[in-house]
Design a protein around this motif. Sequence first.
Motif, PDB file in Angstrom:
ATOM      1  N   ASP A  68       0.827  -1.200   0.000  1.00 49.21           N
ATOM      2  CA  ASP A  68       0.000   0.000   0.000  1.00 49.21           C
ATOM      3  C   ASP A  68       0.864   1.253   0.000  1.00 49.21           C
ATOM      4  O   ASP A  68       0.571   2.223  -0.720  1.00 49.21           O
ATOM      5  N   CYS A 120       2.419   1.728  -3.465  1.00 52.14           N
ATOM      6  CA  CYS A 120       1.396   2.170  -4.419  1.00 52.14           C
ATOM      7  C   CYS A 120       1.032   3.630  -4.192  1.00 52.14           C
ATOM      8  O   CYS A 120       0.853   4.400  -5.152  1.00 52.14           O
ATOM      9  N   LEU A 159      -0.833   5.439  -7.172  1.00 55.17           N
ATOM     10  CA  LEU A 159      -1.797   4.458  -7.687  1.00 55.17           C
ATOM     11  C   LEU A 159      -3.036   4.434  -6.802  1.00 55.17           C
ATOM     12  O   LEU A 159      -3.023   3.887  -5.696  1.00 55.17           O
ATOM     13  N   ARG A 175      -4.744   0.724  -9.695  1.00 46.99           N
ATOM     14  CA  ARG A 175      -4.296  -0.587  -9.203  1.00 46.99           C
ATOM     15  C   ARG A 175      -4.980  -1.732  -9.957  1.00 46.99           C
ATOM     16  O   ARG A 175      -4.437  -2.839 -10.040  1.00 46.99           O
ATOM     17  N   THR A 223      -3.186  -4.279 -12.333  1.00 48.51           N
ATOM     18  CA  THR A 223      -1.759  -4.293 -11.999  1.00 48.51           C
ATOM     19  C   THR A 223      -1.345  -5.682 -11.532  1.00 48.51           C
ATOM     20  O   THR A 223      -2.045  -6.320 -10.733  1.00 48.51           O
ATOM     21  N   SER A 238      -4.857  -5.677  -1.634  1.00 51.76           N
ATOM     22  CA  SER A 238      -4.217  -4.482  -2.177  1.00 51.76           C
ATOM     23  C   SER A 238      -4.909  -3.936  -3.409  1.00 51.76           C
ATOM     24  O   SER A 238      -4.495  -2.896  -3.948  1.00 51.76           O
ATOM     25  N   LEU A 281      -4.981  -5.327  -6.391  1.00 51.75           N
ATOM     26  CA  LEU A 281      -4.193  -5.614  -7.593  1.00 51.75           C
ATOM     27  C   LEU A 281      -4.855  -6.780  -8.315  1.00 51.75           C
ATOM     28  O   LEU A 281      -4.768  -7.934  -7.883  1.00 51.75           O
ATOM     29  N   VAL A 302       7.003  -0.399  -7.241  1.00 50.91           N
ATOM     30  CA  VAL A 302       6.079  -0.311  -8.364  1.00 50.91           C
ATOM     31  C   VAL A 302       6.876  -0.018  -9.620  1.00 50.91           C
ATOM     32  O   VAL A 302       7.691   0.919  -9.649  1.00 50.91           O
TER      33      VAL A 302
END
Length: 360
Positions: free
Chosen positions: A70, A73, A78, A83, A86, A109, A111, A192
Amino acid sequence: MAEPAAVPITGVHASSAFGRGTDAQLAGVLAGDSAFRPVDRFDTTPRRVDAAATLPDAGDLADELAEAVDAACRAAGLDAGRRAGTALLLAVHGGAHVPALTTALAARSGLTGPARAYTTACVSASSAVADAAALIRRGDVDRAVVAAGYLVEPDQYALFDAGRALATDGAVRPFSAGRTGLLLGDGVAAVVLESRAVARDAVADLLGWGRAGDAFHPCQPEPGGRGLARAVTAALRRAGLTAEAIGYVNANATGTGHSDAAEAAALRTAFGAAAAHVPVSSTKALHGHALEASGLLELVVTVLALRHGKLPVNAGWLAPDPACPLDVVRDAPRPASTGYALSLNAAFGGANTALLVGTA
């Protein structure tokens, strides 16, 4: 044919015994004081060694990983929409729990892209970074989060102690005469990576990588370091750089006799005459060996050091070792002469990786 454009690194986060966050990591490695202390997380009475670099208030690994992802990101900007789609590439110690951990972390998360797990010992995280870059360069994904985590626990501690790999004097001394072994450390990190087309501001660029195997021995490195040398050469070739352009090497060096000597030989092979002038240190001497997470923790530290313009010291130094004739950063952090650096990792079984980053 020319290599595709570099892959921007747009967000980073790490936690170690130095604390949580990038500021804590940079301050810790530039202070030059190792974080090794007596272990109080579990009983080490039966062990030969009683030292590791642990985060005092470390929580459950799943929670630590979620916090790291987190934070990385958010650093990359993001939001929930960015996200979505991703990819998540997770490096952790192997076991039956890993698929569920990976799936849960991706869901927690936000993703929703492809998810992979890497359990290939001490090159897990660096292999994940290389694969993330390859996915982005091929156009398979626009973004990927690489996360990695290891918290010092009794089983691996006992195995390394039984194998007489841990430093008996409570200090890690990479490339130094009198080195007696490695010490473990907590490490949780996330980065990232994004395609150039969607990236906003970049912390650094991943310019190249290389991977090669030795297949020499289950535990010992090939004495000439030929596999690692091939990995370094491949990373330089992908980046389109010469050895003379490299301003720093964050070495794999664990403080063990054969491993450090083999790595020094690898650098001499890959760099040629430039090996005598490229600054080298191993930040494992400061934050410990985070096993599967080492490659990512060390990549984050390398990027932070480059951006700050100062190179971390090789802590624990006693005296030169004729088997390791390198320009080791000693005594105090050294100004960075270029914006390019290599982060090297090696693992049992003869696996070797090299990641080349730039902040120029």
